[in-house]
Scaffold this active site. Structure first.
Site, PDB file in Angstrom:
ATOM      1  N   PHE A  38      -6.231  27.395  39.205  1.00  0.00           N
ATOM      2  CA  PHE A  38      -6.300  28.437  40.238  1.00  0.00           C
ATOM      3  C   PHE A  38      -5.355  28.127  41.410  1.00  0.00           C
ATOM      4  O   PHE A  38      -4.385  28.850  41.668  1.00  0.00           O
ATOM      5  CB  PHE A  38      -7.773  28.560  40.679  1.00  0.00           C
ATOM      6  CG  PHE A  38      -8.005  29.171  42.019  1.00  0.00           C
ATOM      7  CD1 PHE A  38      -7.371  30.352  42.409  1.00  0.00           C
ATOM      8  CD2 PHE A  38      -8.910  28.575  42.914  1.00  0.00           C
ATOM      9  CE1 PHE A  38      -7.603  30.915  43.663  1.00  0.00           C
ATOM     10  CE2 PHE A  38      -9.158  29.135  44.160  1.00  0.00           C
ATOM     11  CZ  PHE A  38      -8.500  30.290  44.537  1.00  0.00           C
ATOM     12  N   ALA A  64      -7.306  21.571  30.775  1.00  0.00           N
ATOM     13  CA  ALA A  64      -8.749  21.275  30.701  1.00  0.00           C
ATOM     14  C   ALA A  64      -9.534  22.462  31.247  1.00  0.00           C
ATOM     15  O   ALA A  64     -10.487  22.924  30.620  1.00  0.00           O
ATOM     16  CB  ALA A  64      -9.072  20.010  31.496  1.00  0.00           C
ATOM     17  N   THR A  65      -9.146  22.938  32.409  1.00  0.00           N
ATOM     18  CA  THR A  65      -9.778  24.141  32.985  1.00  0.00           C
ATOM     19  C   THR A  65      -8.721  25.186  33.335  1.00  0.00           C
ATOM     20  O   THR A  65      -9.055  26.321  33.646  1.00  0.00           O
ATOM     21  CB  THR A  65     -10.569  23.793  34.270  1.00  0.00           C
ATOM     22  OG1 THR A  65      -9.670  23.142  35.178  1.00  0.00           O
ATOM     23  CG2 THR A  65     -11.739  22.872  33.971  1.00  0.00           C
ATOM     24  N   ASP A 110      -1.695  14.602  30.517  1.00  0.00           N
ATOM     25  CA  ASP A 110      -3.007  14.277  31.087  1.00  0.00           C
ATOM     26  C   ASP A 110      -2.829  13.211  32.168  1.00  0.00           C
ATOM     27  O   ASP A 110      -2.194  12.172  31.910  1.00  0.00           O
ATOM     28  CB  ASP A 110      -3.887  13.739  29.937  1.00  0.00           C
ATOM     29  CG  ASP A 110      -5.353  13.688  30.301  1.00  0.00           C
ATOM     30  OD1 ASP A 110      -5.689  13.253  31.417  1.00  0.00           O
ATOM     31  OD2 ASP A 110      -6.171  14.081  29.443  1.00  0.00           O
ATOM     32  N   GLN A 151      -3.016  18.557  42.486  1.00  0.00           N
ATOM     33  CA  GLN A 151      -4.209  19.424  42.432  1.00  0.00           C
ATOM     34  C   GLN A 151      -5.091  19.106  41.230  1.00  0.00           C
ATOM     35  O   GLN A 151      -6.244  19.524  41.185  1.00  0.00           O
ATOM     36  CB  GLN A 151      -3.790  20.909  42.334  1.00  0.00           C
ATOM     37  CG  GLN A 151      -2.749  21.353  43.337  1.00  0.00           C
ATOM     38  CD  GLN A 151      -3.204  21.183  44.772  1.00  0.00           C
ATOM     39  OE1 GLN A 151      -4.291  21.613  45.138  1.00  0.00           O
ATOM     40  NE2 GLN A 151      -2.381  20.545  45.591  1.00  0.00           N
ATOM     41  N   TYR A 166     -19.071  14.170  42.172  1.00  0.00           N
ATOM     42  CA  TYR A 166     -17.798  14.824  42.530  1.00  0.00           C
ATOM     43  C   TYR A 166     -17.369  14.411  43.938  1.00  0.00           C
ATOM     44  O   TYR A 166     -16.207  14.059  44.177  1.00  0.00           O
ATOM     45  CB  TYR A 166     -17.947  16.350  42.440  1.00  0.00           C
ATOM     46  CG  TYR A 166     -16.750  17.120  42.959  1.00  0.00           C
ATOM     47  CD1 TYR A 166     -15.551  17.162  42.247  1.00  0.00           C
ATOM     48  CD2 TYR A 166     -16.808  17.812  44.172  1.00  0.00           C
ATOM     49  CE1 TYR A 166     -14.451  17.865  42.725  1.00  0.00           C
ATOM     50  CE2 TYR A 166     -15.722  18.519  44.657  1.00  0.00           C
ATOM     51  CZ  TYR A 166     -14.538  18.539  43.932  1.00  0.00           C
ATOM     52  OH  TYR A 166     -13.451  19.238  44.415  1.00  0.00           O
ATOM     53  N   ASN A 197     -14.345  25.668  49.974  1.00  0.00           N
ATOM     54  CA  ASN A 197     -14.626  26.859  49.147  1.00  0.00           C
ATOM     55  C   ASN A 197     -13.489  27.879  49.094  1.00  0.00           C
ATOM     56  O   ASN A 197     -13.553  28.935  49.721  1.00  0.00           O
ATOM     57  CB  ASN A 197     -15.892  27.568  49.639  1.00  0.00           C
ATOM     58  CG  ASN A 197     -17.111  26.715  49.380  1.00  0.00           C
ATOM     59  OD1 ASN A 197     -17.360  25.761  50.119  1.00  0.00           O
ATOM     60  ND2 ASN A 197     -17.844  27.003  48.317  1.00  0.00           N
TER      61      ASN A 197
HETATM   62  N1  NAD Z   1     -11.451  25.695  44.502  1.00  0.00           N
HETATM   63  C1  NAD Z   1     -12.057  25.112  45.513  1.00  0.00           C
HETATM   64  O1  NAD Z   1     -12.838  25.728  46.243  1.00  0.00           O
HETATM   65  C2  NAD Z   1     -11.811  23.654  45.815  1.00  0.00           C
HETATM   66  C3  NAD Z   1     -12.493  23.066  46.895  1.00  0.00           C
HETATM   67  C4  NAD Z   1     -12.273  21.724  47.179  1.00  0.00           C
HETATM   68  C5  NAD Z   1     -11.352  21.006  46.444  1.00  0.00           C
HETATM   69  N2  NAD Z   1     -10.717  21.594  45.388  1.00  0.00           N
HETATM   70  C6  NAD Z   1      -9.771  20.784  44.608  1.00  0.00           C
HETATM   71  O2  NAD Z   1      -8.568  21.520  44.459  1.00  0.00           O
HETATM   72  C7  NAD Z   1      -7.940  21.179  43.223  1.00  0.00           C
HETATM   73  C8  NAD Z   1      -7.634  22.418  42.420  1.00  0.00           C
HETATM   74  O3  NAD Z   1      -8.847  23.093  42.150  1.00  0.00           O
HETATM   75  P1  NAD Z   1      -8.905  24.532  41.486  1.00  0.00           P
HETATM   76  O4  NAD Z   1      -9.996  25.282  42.151  1.00  0.00           O
HETATM   77  O5  NAD Z   1      -7.551  25.123  41.401  1.00  0.00           O
HETATM   78  O6  NAD Z   1      -9.457  24.144  40.038  1.00  0.00           O
HETATM   79  P2  NAD Z   1      -8.883  24.491  38.577  1.00  0.00           P
HETATM   80  O7  NAD Z   1      -9.902  23.944  37.642  1.00  0.00           O
HETATM   81  O8  NAD Z   1      -8.539  25.927  38.482  1.00  0.00           O
HETATM   82  O9  NAD Z   1      -7.545  23.640  38.536  1.00  0.00           O
HETATM   83  C9  NAD Z   1      -7.509  22.279  38.180  1.00  0.00           C
HETATM   84  C10 NAD Z   1      -6.348  22.093  37.219  1.00  0.00           C
HETATM   85  O10 NAD Z   1      -6.251  20.705  36.890  1.00  0.00           O
HETATM   86  C11 NAD Z   1      -6.034  20.612  35.489  1.00  0.00           C
HETATM   87  N3  NAD Z   1      -6.539  19.323  35.002  1.00  0.00           N
HETATM   88  C12 NAD Z   1      -7.831  18.925  34.918  1.00  0.00           C
HETATM   89  N4  NAD Z   1      -7.906  17.699  34.365  1.00  0.00           N
HETATM   90  C13 NAD Z   1      -6.629  17.316  34.120  1.00  0.00           C
HETATM   91  C14 NAD Z   1      -6.055  16.151  33.540  1.00  0.00           C
HETATM   92  N5  NAD Z   1      -6.827  15.150  33.109  1.00  0.00           N
HETATM   93  N6  NAD Z   1      -4.714  16.090  33.432  1.00  0.00           N
HETATM   94  C15 NAD Z   1      -3.924  17.112  33.841  1.00  0.00           C
HETATM   95  N7  NAD Z   1      -4.411  18.253  34.383  1.00  0.00           N
HETATM   96  C16 NAD Z   1      -5.753  18.342  34.530  1.00  0.00           C
HETATM   97  C17 NAD Z   1      -6.816  21.765  34.887  1.00  0.00           C
HETATM   98  O11 NAD Z   1      -6.421  22.103  33.582  1.00  0.00           O
HETATM   99  C18 NAD Z   1      -6.542  22.864  35.906  1.00  0.00           C
HETATM  100  O12 NAD Z   1      -5.377  23.571  35.589  1.00  0.00           O
HETATM  101  C19 NAD Z   1      -8.889  20.187  42.540  1.00  0.00           C
HETATM  102  O13 NAD Z   1      -8.458  18.883  42.863  1.00  0.00           O
HETATM  103  C20 NAD Z   1     -10.220  20.456  43.197  1.00  0.00           C
HETATM  104  O14 NAD Z   1     -11.075  19.336  43.167  1.00  0.00           O
HETATM  105  C21 NAD Z   1     -10.922  22.897  45.056  1.00  0.00           C
END
Ligand code: NAD
Length: 332
Positions: free
Chosen positions: A22, A45-46, A67, A87, A155, A184
């Site tokens: 995202f 993964a996601t 990865d 990210q 987490y 969020n």
């Molecule tokens: N969305 C939120 O509200 C929020 C809030 C606080 C922190 N975050 C952090 O922001 C970052 C992005 O979050 P997001 O909401 O876009 O989530 P998301 O799940 O959409 O994106 C995470 C990405 O990381 C990739 N990924 C996961 N494991 C991996 C691995 N082992 N190797 C390579 N790629 C990998 C996934 O495939 C995905 O594309 C994350 O670090 C998350 O912890 C997000």
């Protein structure tokens, strides 16, 4: 961003890990729109291929399927890179409660691999996604960066460890880092499906399907919901800042206002009803509170304003209208 800063980025290569997710895909898209070289590392993964399909063939875009738990993949992705927006992680508090080992492997060991690869590639700056979950059981509001509580979930532990490691890599290897504690985040391309979907996209999808969303608890829990474009802005500011005091710090990334779940659901219903009248009659269900959830979250954004000139452009209502518009045309 001024001319000089843009010029600097135009001559750089930026690695976005988790770029098929995202937040990462929105970062890639923004950088590519400015014609900046982007490398994306993701293992899906996601994340999803469709998140990057719009720019997969952009001449300045390179995708590496790999990865972060694999140091070799990290080294490969960091080759020739000037800046990193890290990210990649497994998000979601409930996911980490169900499977703390995998969350730790990705979010802690994977993070450490990325720091090592960044150090070895001599990158100029390592900007990473931290999290508001680091405030844990601290009850003080608004949250200021220097006062955190005890983590309330695996987490939260992983995201706090990220900050400690980033600090140590600065002290011991001189790697410049900036941690962004996202609050969020919501907006286009956030996944509405699956057991660990975030509340906004999940409720939007349910409303669109004429299902009743379920609020965990009585709906008085509140969050500082932050529109994606504010998050993109903070990442760009972190990349280009030439204020030495701004480096090797963590920042809240939020709008600086809180909205409770009842208010949020009403706003979603109101905005979606403009597309489909029947949505205005959908009732809301209430269920038990969720483990690991903090009751209230509200950020002070003063530090980001003072050190990074942050100026969030989207309040929750403007952001929600944009998000709803996007989901309506992409989910229908
Ligand atoms: N969305 C939120 O509200 C929020 C809030 C606080 C922190 N975050 C952090 O922001 C970052 C992005 O979050 P997001 O909401 O876009 O989530 P998301 O799940 O959409 O994106 C995470 C990405 O990381 C990739 N990924 C996961 N494991 C991996 C691995 N082992 N190797 C390579 N790629 C990998 C996934 O495939 C995905 O594309 C994350 O670090 C998350 O912890 C997000």
């Amino acid at each position: 961003m001024n001319e000089k800063q843009l010029e600097m980025l135009l001559n750089s290569k930026i690695l976005v890990t988790g770029g098929a997710g995202f937040i990462g895909s929105n970062l890639c898209e923004t950088l590519l729109a400015k014609n900046i070289d982007v490398v994306c590392l993701d293992n899906f993964a996601t994340g999803k291929k469709e998140n990057i399909s719009n720019f997969l063939n952009h001449p300045k875009f390179e995708f590496i399927e790999g990865d972060i738990r694999n140091l070799e993949d990290c080294h490969k992705a960091c080759k020739g890179v000037d800046y990193i927006l890290h990210q990649a992680a497994l998000g979601s508090v409930p996911r980490s409660i169900n499977d703390p080992i995998t969350s730790n492997e990705v979010n802690v060991s994977g993070f450490l691999n990325m720091l090592i690869a960044a150090r070895d590639a001599n990158v100029k700056r390592f900007v990473y996604a931290a999290s508001s979950s680091t405030y844990g059981d601290s009850e003080s509001l608004p949250k200021t960066e220097e006062k955190i509580g005890k983590p309330l979930s695996p987490y939260a532990v992983t995201k706090y460890v990220n900050e400690i490691y980033a600090d140590v890599f600065n002290r011991t290897y001189g790697l410049n880092t900036i941690g962004l504690r996202y609050f969020n985040v919501f907006g286009r391309r956030q996944d509405p499906n699956g057991a660990y979907a975030a509340v906004i996209p999940k409720f939007v999808l349910q409303f669109i399907n004429h299902e009743s969303p379920q609020i965990n608890g009585d709906g008085t829990f509140s969050r500082d919901f932050t529109y994606i474009d504010n998050v993109v802005q903070m990442n760009l500011r972190s990349l280009v800042t030439d204020n030495p005091q701004a480096l090797n710090n963590v920042y809240n990334v939020a709008y600086g206002e809180r909205t409770n779940l009842n208010e949020l659901t009403s706003l979603l219903k109101e905005y979606l009803s403009e597309y489909d009248d029947a949505i205005s009659n959908i009732s809301i269900k209430y269920g038990p509170e969720r483990k690991g959830d903090v009751p209230h979250s509200l950020a002070s954004i003063d530090k980001a304003i003072n050190l990074l000139d942050y100026s969030p452009e989207f309040d929750i209502k403007t952001g929600l209208k944009e998000a709803v518009k996007w989901y309506w045309s992409n989910l229908k």
